[in-house]
Design a protein around this motif. Structure first.
Motif, PDB file in Angstrom:
ATOM      1  N   GLY A 232       6.149  -4.625   0.734  1.00 39.08           N
ATOM      2  CA  GLY A 232       4.984  -3.949   0.788  1.00 39.08           C
ATOM      3  C   GLY A 232       4.240  -2.908   0.315  1.00 39.08           C
ATOM      4  O   GLY A 232       3.611  -2.433   0.658  1.00 39.08           O
ATOM      5  N   ILE A 233       5.163  -1.948  -0.711  1.00 39.78           N
ATOM      6  CA  ILE A 233       4.438  -0.880  -1.102  1.00 39.78           C
ATOM      7  C   ILE A 233       3.789  -1.760  -2.042  1.00 39.78           C
ATOM      8  O   ILE A 233       3.857  -2.232  -3.356  1.00 39.78           O
ATOM      9  CB  ILE A 233       5.149  -0.203  -1.405  1.00 39.78           C
ATOM     10  N   ARG A 234       1.792  -0.701  -2.417  1.00 36.71           N
ATOM     11  CA  ARG A 234       1.299  -0.811  -3.696  1.00 36.71           C
ATOM     12  C   ARG A 234       1.430  -0.005  -4.429  1.00 36.71           C
ATOM     13  O   ARG A 234       0.865   1.436  -4.351  1.00 36.71           O
ATOM     14  CB  ARG A 234       0.243  -1.492  -2.625  1.00 36.71           C
ATOM     15  N   ILE A 235       1.787  -0.419  -5.752  1.00 37.13           N
ATOM     16  CA  ILE A 235       2.000   1.075  -6.370  1.00 37.13           C
ATOM     17  C   ILE A 235      -0.176   0.726  -7.299  1.00 37.13           C
ATOM     18  O   ILE A 235       0.412  -0.528  -8.307  1.00 37.13           O
ATOM     19  CB  ILE A 235       2.819   1.227  -6.623  1.00 37.13           C
ATOM     20  N   GLY A 236      -0.020   1.147  -7.538  1.00 33.38           N
ATOM     21  CA  GLY A 236      -1.287   1.649  -8.885  1.00 33.38           C
ATOM     22  C   GLY A 236      -0.697   2.439 -10.196  1.00 33.38           C
ATOM     23  O   GLY A 236       0.255   3.235 -10.028  1.00 33.38           O
ATOM     24  N   ILE A 237      -0.704   2.041 -11.421  1.00 34.39           N
ATOM     25  CA  ILE A 237      -1.008   1.511 -12.215  1.00 34.39           C
ATOM     26  C   ILE A 237      -1.863   1.979 -13.153  1.00 34.39           C
ATOM     27  O   ILE A 237      -3.102   0.686 -13.910  1.00 34.39           O
ATOM     28  CB  ILE A 237       0.196   0.537 -13.234  1.00 34.39           C
ATOM     29  N   ALA A 238      -2.072   3.001 -14.192  1.00 35.85           N
ATOM     30  CA  ALA A 238      -3.910   3.364 -14.564  1.00 35.85           C
ATOM     31  C   ALA A 238      -3.156   2.403 -15.803  1.00 35.85           C
ATOM     32  O   ALA A 238      -1.383   2.770 -16.829  1.00 35.85           O
ATOM     33  CB  ALA A 238      -3.588   4.648 -15.135  1.00 35.85           C
ATOM     34  N   ARG A 239      -3.722   1.243 -16.871  1.00 39.14           N
ATOM     35  CA  ARG A 239      -3.351   0.433 -17.766  1.00 39.14           C
ATOM     36  C   ARG A 239      -4.577   0.436 -18.479  1.00 39.14           C
ATOM     37  O   ARG A 239      -5.795  -0.104 -18.657  1.00 39.14           O
ATOM     38  CB  ARG A 239      -2.438  -0.384 -17.853  1.00 39.14           C
ATOM     39  N   ASP A 240      -4.759   1.725 -20.137  1.00 34.95           N
ATOM     40  CA  ASP A 240      -6.010   0.494 -20.644  1.00 34.95           C
ATOM     41  C   ASP A 240      -5.148   1.316 -22.180  1.00 34.95           C
ATOM     42  O   ASP A 240      -4.337   1.723 -22.927  1.00 34.95           O
ATOM     43  CB  ASP A 240      -7.099   1.397 -20.338  1.00 34.95           C
ATOM     44  N   ALA A 241      -6.322   1.743 -23.497  1.00 33.67           N
ATOM     45  CA  ALA A 241      -6.204   1.953 -24.620  1.00 33.67           C
ATOM     46  C   ALA A 241      -5.512   3.467 -24.315  1.00 33.67           C
ATOM     47  O   ALA A 241      -4.743   3.991 -25.548  1.00 33.67           O
ATOM     48  CB  ALA A 241      -7.244   2.094 -25.509  1.00 33.67           C
ATOM     49  N   PHE A 263      -2.997  -2.868 -11.382  1.00 39.04           N
ATOM     50  CA  PHE A 263      -3.627  -2.329 -12.664  1.00 39.04           C
ATOM     51  C   PHE A 263      -4.645  -1.686 -13.123  1.00 39.04           C
ATOM     52  O   PHE A 263      -5.929  -2.324 -11.921  1.00 39.04           O
ATOM     53  CB  PHE A 263      -3.579  -3.070 -13.682  1.00 39.04           C
ATOM     54  N   PHE A 264      -5.118  -0.564 -13.294  1.00 40.07           N
ATOM     55  CA  PHE A 264      -6.593  -0.056 -13.201  1.00 40.07           C
ATOM     56  C   PHE A 264      -6.712   0.756 -14.681  1.00 40.07           C
ATOM     57  O   PHE A 264      -5.726   0.834 -15.321  1.00 40.07           O
ATOM     58  CB  PHE A 264      -7.065   0.775 -11.779  1.00 40.07           C
ATOM     59  N   SER A 265      -7.897   0.398 -15.259  1.00 40.66           N
ATOM     60  CA  SER A 265      -8.594   1.275 -16.578  1.00 40.66           C
ATOM     61  C   SER A 265      -9.589   2.895 -15.891  1.00 40.66           C
ATOM     62  O   SER A 265     -10.365   2.425 -15.619  1.00 40.66           O
ATOM     63  CB  SER A 265      -9.139   0.697 -16.799  1.00 40.66           C
ATOM     64  N   LEU A 272     -10.269   4.147  -8.324  1.00 40.88           N
ATOM     65  CA  LEU A 272      -8.876   4.259  -7.446  1.00 40.88           C
ATOM     66  C   LEU A 272      -8.900   3.176  -6.696  1.00 40.88           C
ATOM     67  O   LEU A 272      -9.283   2.775  -6.022  1.00 40.88           O
ATOM     68  CB  LEU A 272      -8.236   5.717  -7.159  1.00 40.88           C
ATOM     69  N   PRO A 273      -7.415   2.286  -7.408  1.00 41.33           N
ATOM     70  CA  PRO A 273      -7.294   0.430  -6.156  1.00 41.33           C
ATOM     71  C   PRO A 273      -6.962   1.600  -5.093  1.00 41.33           C
ATOM     72  O   PRO A 273      -6.989   2.590  -4.552  1.00 41.33           O
ATOM     73  CB  PRO A 273      -6.636   0.162  -6.727  1.00 41.33           C
TER      74      PRO A 273
END
Length: 275
Positions: A232-241, A263-265, A272-273
């Motif tokens: 039930g936990i949502r973890i945001g992860i920055a992923r891009d170049a 994931f967000f860039s 931020l999601p």
């Protein structure tokens, strides 16, 4: 049972990533299911190997995940793959543990790769030394890199001693050179030029290398499934170049523990999601 080898060399800069990527790509083009691993905590080489093999690349690092963790990763891959390649790190016997130690732990045959551009009969001495320095090691073959003529190749073949088999040569070709910077390669990008490089290397591999690799049954290891502590936990992860230093095994573990990864860039200006 999968065809399986660890690709080792006498030093860094011998072309391990180039040749590993070419072999992976050549097998993919034959319709084989390929999985590639990288020895040690490297995250740049795996970007190239991921795109060559069309599958995520995992690190086999006994310090990070332990011996049983490495064995389990290899055993899991063998359930789905026709071919498994492990790219060594630095020289074959460099470090503690070394790529040779990893090969012995995982019972992996070793395929040697040597840049023989400026070498003749010393090639045989180098192969013999690498193969026999550690008597536990099973060196099954050798590839000569940057060898452009049949005459040069024959000198190298005639210099071999012992049971290590000649498995072909790779020529020098500027179209095959992967871009480098200090201490390694640059990050893979999705431009057409880099994809063409991988295809060029695969053609060279298919033409000049013997691709009959040994078949191995890896040791089966039972790893306990993690508890769903993150359900039930949502973890945001920055992923891009810019934000790309990520280990796939870590992401897998978070998912196995029940987390939802979002994931967000930052480079693309993503907000931020809701995490």
């Amino acid at each position: 049972m999968a065809m399986m080898v660890l690709i080792g060399a006498p030093a860094s800069g011998q072309g391990k990533t180039t040749v590993a990527a070419g072999i992976a790509r050549a097998f993919v083009q034959q319709g084989k299911r390929v999985r590639v691993f990288k020895a040690g905590p490297d995250f740049i080489d795996p970007f190239w190997l991921t795109n060559a093999s069309d599958a995520p690349v995992y690190q086999l690092d006994t310090w990070m995940v332990g011996e049983e963790g490495c064995q389990a990763l290899l055993a899991d891959a063998a359930q789905v793959a026709d071919v498994i390649l492990v790219e060594g790190v630095m020289g074959l016997h460099d470090g503690t543990p070394s790529s040779a130690d990893l090969a012995c732990l995982l019972d992996l045959p070793v395929l040697l790769l040597i840049d023989a551009c400026a070498m003749a009969q010393t090639f045989g001495a180098l192969v013999y030394g690498l193969a026999n320095y550690d008597t536990r090691l099973n060196c099954v073959g050798v590839i000569a890199n940057r060898v452009n003529s049949d005459g040069h190749a024959q000198l190298l073949i005639d210099s071999l001693r012992g049971d290590v088999r000649w498995m072909g040569r790779v020529a020098s070709d500027p179209d095959m050179v992967l871009p480098e910077r200090h201490l390694g390669l640059v990050m893979f990008d999705q431009h057409q030029e880099t994809t063409q490089k991988l295809d060029c290397i695969a053609r060279q591999v298919s033409l000049h290398l013997e691709l009959a690799l040994p078949s191995v049954v890896p040791l089966a290891v039972s790893q306990p499934k993690p508890e769903k502590y993150l359900h039930g936990i949502r973890i945001g992860i920055a992923r891009d170049a810019a934000f790309c230093f990520l280990y796939q095994a870590n992401l897998d573990l978070l998912c196995a523990m029940g987390a939802e990864l979002v994931f967000f860039s930052p480079c693309q200006g993503d907000r931020l999601p809701n995490i």
